[in-house]
Design a protein around this motif. Sequence first.
Motif, PDB file in Angstrom:
ATOM      1  N   LYS A  17      92.915 126.735  88.156  1.00 24.23           N
ATOM      2  CA  LYS A  17      91.782 127.201  88.974  1.00 24.23           C
ATOM      3  C   LYS A  17      90.441 127.028  88.267  1.00 24.23           C
ATOM      4  N   GLY A  36      88.246 136.520  88.271  1.00 23.78           N
ATOM      5  CA  GLY A  36      89.138 136.954  87.189  1.00 23.78           C
ATOM      6  C   GLY A  36      88.319 137.454  86.002  1.00 23.78           C
ATOM      7  N   ALA A  37      87.200 136.780  85.729  1.00 22.81           N
ATOM      8  CA  ALA A  37      86.342 137.178  84.609  1.00 22.81           C
ATOM      9  C   ALA A  37      85.740 138.559  84.867  1.00 22.81           C
ATOM     10  N   TYR A  39      87.283 141.010  86.604  1.00 29.79           N
ATOM     11  CA  TYR A  39      88.357 141.964  86.290  1.00 29.79           C
ATOM     12  C   TYR A  39      88.583 142.066  84.782  1.00 29.79           C
ATOM     13  N   ARG A  40      88.514 140.921  84.108  1.00 31.07           N
ATOM     14  CA  ARG A  40      88.696 140.931  82.651  1.00 31.07           C
ATOM     15  C   ARG A  40      87.604 141.773  81.985  1.00 31.07           C
ATOM     16  N   ARG A  82      88.914 136.177  77.063  1.00 25.30           N
ATOM     17  CA  ARG A  82      89.874 135.114  77.418  1.00 25.30           C
ATOM     18  C   ARG A  82      91.270 135.265  76.834  1.00 25.30           C
ATOM     19  N   GLY A  87      93.860 139.455  79.823  1.00 22.78           N
ATOM     20  CA  GLY A  87      94.380 139.030  81.127  1.00 22.78           C
ATOM     21  C   GLY A  87      95.273 140.115  81.715  1.00 22.78           C
ATOM     22  N   SER A  91      94.808 142.430  84.976  1.00 24.44           N
ATOM     23  CA  SER A  91      95.825 142.528  86.021  1.00 24.44           C
ATOM     24  C   SER A  91      96.130 143.992  86.331  1.00 24.44           C
ATOM     25  N   ALA A  94      93.154 145.593  88.145  1.00 27.63           N
ATOM     26  CA  ALA A  94      93.048 144.949  89.469  1.00 27.63           C
ATOM     27  C   ALA A  94      93.941 145.606  90.512  1.00 27.63           C
ATOM     28  N   ARG A 100      88.772 146.848  92.926  1.00 25.28           N
ATOM     29  CA  ARG A 100      88.765 145.668  93.806  1.00 25.28           C
ATOM     30  C   ARG A 100      87.521 145.680  94.707  1.00 25.28           C
ATOM     31  N   GLY A 120      90.209 132.983  91.945  1.00 24.48           N
ATOM     32  CA  GLY A 120      90.885 134.246  91.655  1.00 24.48           C
ATOM     33  C   GLY A 120      92.236 134.327  92.330  1.00 24.48           C
ATOM     34  N   ASP A 122      92.560 136.521  95.454  1.00 25.23           N
ATOM     35  CA  ASP A 122      92.413 136.922  96.852  1.00 25.23           C
ATOM     36  C   ASP A 122      91.095 136.420  97.433  1.00 25.23           C
ATOM     37  N   CYS A 123      90.575 135.339  96.876  1.00 21.01           N
ATOM     38  CA  CYS A 123      89.238 134.871  97.289  1.00 21.01           C
ATOM     39  C   CYS A 123      89.255 134.331  98.721  1.00 21.01           C
ATOM     40  N   ARG A 166     102.727 138.682  84.295  1.00 23.21           N
ATOM     41  CA  ARG A 166     101.444 138.929  84.965  1.00 23.21           C
ATOM     42  C   ARG A 166     101.503 138.461  86.434  1.00 23.21           C
ATOM     43  N   ASP A 170     100.854 140.575  89.798  1.00 25.91           N
ATOM     44  CA  ASP A 170      99.793 140.204  90.754  1.00 25.91           C
ATOM     45  C   ASP A 170     100.352 139.951  92.165  1.00 25.91           C
ATOM     46  N   ARG A 173     101.764 143.720  93.770  1.00 26.22           N
ATOM     47  CA  ARG A 173     100.983 144.962  93.888  1.00 26.22           C
ATOM     48  C   ARG A 173     100.705 145.262  95.369  1.00 26.22           C
TER      49      ARG A 173
HETATM   50  O1   DC Z   1      92.203 134.370  86.860  1.00 26.23           O
HETATM   51  P1   DC Z   1      92.423 135.247  85.614  1.00 26.23           P
HETATM   52  O2   DC Z   1      93.669 134.908  84.849  1.00 26.23           O
HETATM   53  O3   DC Z   1      91.213 135.270  84.732  1.00 26.23           O
HETATM   54  O4   DC Z   1      92.608 136.753  86.189  1.00 26.23           O
HETATM   55  C1   DC Z   1      92.947 137.855  85.377  1.00 26.23           C
HETATM   56  C2   DC Z   1      93.645 138.914  86.224  1.00 26.23           C
HETATM   57  O5   DC Z   1      92.704 139.506  87.134  1.00 26.23           O
HETATM   58  C3   DC Z   1      94.790 138.429  87.092  1.00 26.23           C
HETATM   59  O6   DC Z   1      96.028 138.448  86.416  1.00 26.23           O
HETATM   60  C4   DC Z   1      94.777 139.380  88.256  1.00 26.23           C
HETATM   61  C5   DC Z   1      93.347 139.821  88.371  1.00 26.23           C
HETATM   62  N1   DC Z   1      92.641 139.168  89.474  1.00 26.23           N
HETATM   63  C6   DC Z   1      92.823 139.685  90.738  1.00 26.23           C
HETATM   64  O7   DC Z   1      93.620 140.595  90.937  1.00 26.23           O
HETATM   65  N2   DC Z   1      92.124 139.172  91.788  1.00 26.23           N
HETATM   66  C7   DC Z   1      91.252 138.160  91.614  1.00 26.23           C
HETATM   67  N3   DC Z   1      90.567 137.694  92.660  1.00 26.23           N
HETATM   68  C8   DC Z   1      91.082 137.595  90.323  1.00 26.23           C
HETATM   69  C9   DC Z   1      91.814 138.110  89.281  1.00 26.23           C
END
Ligand code: DC
Length: 214
Positions: A17, A36-37, A39-40, A82, A87, A91, A94, A100, A120, A122-123, A166, A170, A173
């Motif tokens: 991605k 994702g960044a 959430y991180r 990173r 990560g 998760s 998230a 969210r 991500g 759920d985009c 992970r 994801d 959930r």
């Molecule tokens: O894309 P990534 O590996 O950087 O994302 C890290 C975590 O963030 C991923 O394991 C789940 C969560 N995440 C999410 O739940 N929804 C998103 N849109 C993006 C990431």
Amino acid sequence: MNDRFIVTIDGPAASGKSTLAKLLSKRDGFLHIDTGALYRTVGYALGLNPTKEQLDNLDLTVEKKDRIVIKYKGEDVETFIRTEECGMLASNVAKLEFVRDFVNDFARKLAAKGKYVIDGRDCGSIIFPDADLKIFLVASIKERALRRAKEDGKSVLKIEKDIEKRDKQDKNRKVAPLFKPKGAVEIDTTNMSVEEMYLKVKRLIEDRYEHNNS
Ligand code: DC
């Protein structure tokens, strides 16, 4: 002509991605929003069990460069967030609905006029269900672990276990689980080069752009 064009990229960990999003940003002028960044960064700043009050007071700012640079306490945190540990933290946070909502609002406010690529889990399903183009990337677990191992030099087996755990979290959930969004184009990148993946998506973007403006 529309004044906004949105491409969403969803998929499991290490499916390509961010590689794809970065290329679209570098070569085609799409502004990259990496959810994702976000959430991180929340996990990095607040740990495993953040409260809504902590989140409301989080010192998070952004700078619009070629990518959206996320800053915590005024500092670009890219190099700190990173790790696979971060990560997993991401998760976990998230799973929380208020986290969210925070990330979704953040991403939606950032995407005003212009061309955006948002990646991500759920985009295309939740954040931008009306996106102009939705991509769903998949690749075998072995291939994804190999790619990550090349990046950070850790054992393939350990990475495979970590990302499998992970992904499971994801996908299973309750709130906004990872799945292929309605209308998304699925691309299996297991045996594809980065260039092949990019060209395929570029063609899809061109088709969609022509279609929107015809
Ligand atoms: O894309 P990534 O590996 O950087 O994302 C890290 C975590 O963030 C991923 O394991 C789940 C969560 N995440 C999410 O739940 N929804 C998103 N849109 C993006 C990431």
